[in-house]
Design a protein around this motif. Structure first.
Motif, PDB file in Angstrom:
ATOM      1  N   ALA A 423       2.639   4.986  -3.769  1.00 48.95           N
ATOM      2  CA  ALA A 423       2.744   3.530  -3.877  1.00 48.95           C
ATOM      3  C   ALA A 423       3.878   3.132  -4.819  1.00 48.95           C
ATOM      4  O   ALA A 423       4.624   2.182  -4.554  1.00 48.95           O
ATOM      5  N   GLU A 424       4.017   3.875  -5.917  1.00 50.66           N
ATOM      6  CA  GLU A 424       5.083   3.584  -6.868  1.00 50.66           C
ATOM      7  C   GLU A 424       6.453   3.858  -6.265  1.00 50.66           C
ATOM      8  O   GLU A 424       7.401   3.086  -6.458  1.00 50.66           O
ATOM      9  N   SER A 425       6.575   4.957  -5.516  1.00 47.46           N
ATOM     10  CA  SER A 425       7.859   5.280  -4.886  1.00 47.46           C
ATOM     11  C   SER A 425       8.227   4.241  -3.826  1.00 47.46           C
ATOM     12  O   SER A 425       9.399   3.888  -3.667  1.00 47.46           O
ATOM     13  N   LEU A 426       7.219   3.731  -3.114  1.00 42.11           N
ATOM     14  CA  LEU A 426       7.492   2.688  -2.112  1.00 42.11           C
ATOM     15  C   LEU A 426       7.938   1.392  -2.795  1.00 42.11           C
ATOM     16  O   LEU A 426       8.849   0.710  -2.301  1.00 42.11           O
ATOM     17  N   ARG A 427       7.307   1.077  -3.924  1.00 45.77           N
ATOM     18  CA  ARG A 427       7.720  -0.124  -4.652  1.00 45.77           C
ATOM     19  C   ARG A 427       9.144   0.025  -5.179  1.00 45.77           C
ATOM     20  O   ARG A 427       9.917  -0.933  -5.170  1.00 45.77           O
ATOM     21  N   THR A 428       9.470   1.217  -5.639  1.00 45.15           N
ATOM     22  CA  THR A 428      10.825   1.468  -6.134  1.00 45.15           C
ATOM     23  C   THR A 428      11.847   1.294  -5.018  1.00 45.15           C
ATOM     24  O   THR A 428      12.941   0.755  -5.230  1.00 45.15           O
ATOM     25  N   ALA A 429      11.479   1.748  -3.819  1.00 44.74           N
ATOM     26  CA  ALA A 429      12.381   1.631  -2.662  1.00 44.74           C
ATOM     27  C   ALA A 429      12.311   0.247  -2.031  1.00 44.74           C
ATOM     28  O   ALA A 429      12.993  -0.021  -1.039  1.00 44.74           O
ATOM     29  N   LYS A 430      11.466  -0.637  -2.586  1.00 45.58           N
ATOM     30  CA  LYS A 430      11.280  -1.994  -2.076  1.00 45.58           C
ATOM     31  C   LYS A 430      10.790  -1.978  -0.634  1.00 45.58           C
ATOM     32  O   LYS A 430      11.216  -2.795   0.201  1.00 45.58           O
ATOM     33  N   VAL A 431       9.908  -1.035  -0.368  1.00 44.30           N
ATOM     34  CA  VAL A 431       9.244  -0.941   0.941  1.00 44.30           C
ATOM     35  C   VAL A 431       7.750  -1.057   0.685  1.00 44.30           C
ATOM     36  O   VAL A 431       7.077  -0.074   0.378  1.00 44.30           O
ATOM     37  N   PRO A 432       7.212  -2.248   0.771  1.00 43.50           N
ATOM     38  CA  PRO A 432       5.799  -2.434   0.412  1.00 43.50           C
ATOM     39  C   PRO A 432       4.833  -1.875   1.470  1.00 43.50           C
ATOM     40  O   PRO A 432       5.223  -1.608   2.604  1.00 43.50           O
ATOM     41  N   VAL A 433       3.603  -1.714   1.037  1.00 43.10           N
ATOM     42  CA  VAL A 433       2.532  -1.370   1.976  1.00 43.10           C
ATOM     43  C   VAL A 433       2.032  -2.685   2.563  1.00 43.10           C
ATOM     44  O   VAL A 433       1.491  -3.532   1.853  1.00 43.10           O
ATOM     45  N   LEU A 434       2.230  -2.865   3.860  1.00 41.61           N
ATOM     46  CA  LEU A 434       1.837  -4.113   4.512  1.00 41.61           C
ATOM     47  C   LEU A 434       0.323  -4.221   4.642  1.00 41.61           C
ATOM     48  O   LEU A 434      -0.230  -5.315   4.630  1.00 41.61           O
ATOM     49  N   GLY A 435      -0.314  -3.089   4.780  1.00 38.62           N
ATOM     50  CA  GLY A 435      -1.759  -3.033   4.930  1.00 38.62           C
ATOM     51  C   GLY A 435      -2.159  -1.583   5.079  1.00 38.62           C
ATOM     52  O   GLY A 435      -1.303  -0.708   5.245  1.00 38.62           O
ATOM     53  N   PHE A 436      -3.436  -1.317   5.005  1.00 40.77           N
ATOM     54  CA  PHE A 436      -3.882   0.066   5.157  1.00 40.77           C
ATOM     55  C   PHE A 436      -5.115   0.145   6.051  1.00 40.77           C
ATOM     56  O   PHE A 436      -5.895  -0.810   6.169  1.00 40.77           O
ATOM     57  N   VAL A 437      -5.242   1.289   6.708  1.00 38.43           N
ATOM     58  CA  VAL A 437      -6.414   1.587   7.528  1.00 38.43           C
ATOM     59  C   VAL A 437      -7.203   2.657   6.798  1.00 38.43           C
ATOM     60  O   VAL A 437      -6.654   3.701   6.425  1.00 38.43           O
TER      61      VAL A 437
END
Length: 469
Positions: A423-437
């Motif tokens: 989650a932190e790496s995605l935030r750093t790359a500015k690629v958020p988690v849109l939702g999760f299953v």
């Protein structure tokens, strides 16, 4: 930690908290009703100044100003004196007690109330009459020792101890105090139950509920899917059980997908990038069933197996998978040659093909971007099943094309630490988690009423952990 966080942790580990609470209350209740009753009786002594002593002694006391001051100074030592061998040995001999001085002393509570000349002697015993007998015997022995044995032979004691209140036989036991024991058990049980829930949550390394995932990725759950053997088959759940509870949950996911905040230009379809933190969390199962449920509504759907390192879509659907995306990206074939129709005319599958040696290079190429851009002009939904984020960074690249990814997390498999790092790496790359299953969800906790309703009319199936990833 806020009260809301604490409440959520307690709710998550409510079984542990309740077990600890019940155990503590049971122990307290058992002690209150099963412990041997103890009786306490109290004798009271008052110390007074003996004015009939000789003049020599009177001179000594006058040096301390008044006899009252002398009494108040001496009486402070009497609680300790009452539990000494000098006082208690005569009591043991007189009452023929089968106990040592130390044992008898442990049954006594001797106090001198502040700013008084009184000494209260309380004895506790298993029998009511014995407690009174011991208290009175100790009071008599203490008086005798103070008046006759503390000073030089032939010298009258300046202190006189008088028993002003003899101990009477108690009618009710002093211990255990049932009401106090149960009240203490309730309070202690509540504290230990909450503490046990906090400790269990602290020691838990894997996600167990949607709240665990939500607190880490800061995104909403699109749906919760329980374990089911049907999901292991070669047909999507919507085909195998079109009216089952799991199918309805995938339809819920379909509805929630419409509200995702993705970059979507007019005239272009919606790109859905599906990945997971690690292997065996059911991302391929989620991608396949999501594609099928979207196609059910008439939407044109293309499912791309972009997990070139470990392709699974073709195997999951029971279709030919020897040729596919790898051949298109390497220029050996065109999409028309490898895209397959499945179930409905509007559902198309692009398998991964054989595993290439340069998977990362192919997936990050301009050819892949052009392929996806072209597909978005022809389809309402383009779904990319990509490798787990702990394996490769492909999902981050694809997610940047659509402003986010859909994360699949599995109960009992996804580790909190790994999920937090991802989650932190995605935030750093500015690629958020849109939702999760949330996969392998406990049906007793997730949408309990819905699953109960459907299982009334559907045969129960045994379930096990999915092997897809």
């Amino acid at each position: 930690m806020t009260f809301a966080d604490l409440f959520a942790i307690i709710r998550k580990h409510i079984v542990t908290a309740v077990i600890c609470f019940v155990a503590v209350v049971a122990v307290a209740g058992g002690y209150a009703f099963l412990a041997s009753p103890q009786y306490s009786a109290t004798a009271q002594i008052i110390a007074t100044y003996n004015s009939s002593q000789d003049s020599g002694n009177a001179g000594d006391i006058n040096q301390q100003n008044t006899g009252g001051t002398y009494v108040s100074n001496q009486i402070k030592s009497y609680p300790t004196l009452a539990t000494t061998e000098t006082v208690l040995k005569p009591v043991i001999a007189k009452l023929n007690l089968d106990m040592s001085v130390k044992e008898l002393g442990s049954r006594l509570s001797v106090t001198n109330p502040s700013n008084t000349a009184f000494v209260n002697i309380t004895a506790t015993a298993g029998a009511a009459d014995q407690s009174a007998t011991i208290a009175n015997a100790v009071a008599d022995s203490l008086s005798d020792i103070v008046e006759h044995d503390l000073y030089a032979k032939g010298v009258a004691s300046p202190i006189t101890l008088t028993v002003v209140q003899r101990a009477v036989v108690p009618q009710e036991p002093s211990a255990p105090n049932k009401k106090l024991c149960i009240a203490a058990g309730l309070v202690l049980g509540l504290i230990i139950g909450i503490f046990a829930a906090l400790v269990k949550d602290l020691l838990s390394t894997k996600v167990e509920e949607t709240s665990d995932v939500r607190s880490i990725v800061h995104a909403s759950a699109l749906g919760s899917i329980p374990k089911n053997d049907v999901l292991e088959g070669t047909r999507p759940i919507i085909i195998a059980e079109p009216n089952g509870p799991i199918t309805e949950e995938y339809r819920r996911i379909r509805s929630n997908i419409k509200f995702l905040q993705v970059n979507q230009e007019e005239g272009r379809g919606q790109l859905l990038v599906i990945s997971s933190t690690s292997a065996s969390e059911g991302k391929t199962t989620t991608a396949v069933n999501t594609a099928a449920v979207l196609a059910e509504n008439g939407a044109r759907v293309l499912l791309i197996d972009a997990d070139l390192r470990h392709p699974s879509v073709a195997h999951h659907l029971g279709i030919e998978g020897n040729v596919g995306l790898a051949h298109v990206l390497s220029g050996q074939m065109t999409p028309v040659d490898v895209v397959q129709n499945y179930w409905k005319p509007n559902l198309h599958i692009l398998p991964a093909g054989k595993r290439p040696a340069n998977a990362s290079l192919l997936l990050n190429s301009d050819m892949m971007k052009m392929l996806v851009d072209q597909a978005l002009l022809q389809y309402d939904y383009v779904i990319i099943d990509t490798a787990p984020l702990t394996v490769s960074n492909d999902a981050v690249v694809f997610g940047s094309w659509t402003n986010g990814v859909i994360l699949v997390t599995a109960r009992g498999i996804c580790r909190k630490k790994s999920l937090d790092e991802i989650a932190e790496s995605l935030r750093t790359a500015k690629v958020p988690v849109l939702g999760f299953v949330f996969n392998f969800a406990n049906p007793k906790k997730e949408h309990k009423g819905a699953y109960y309703y459907y299982y009334d009319d559907s045969p129960r199936r045994s379930s096990r952990r999915g092997r897809k990833h």
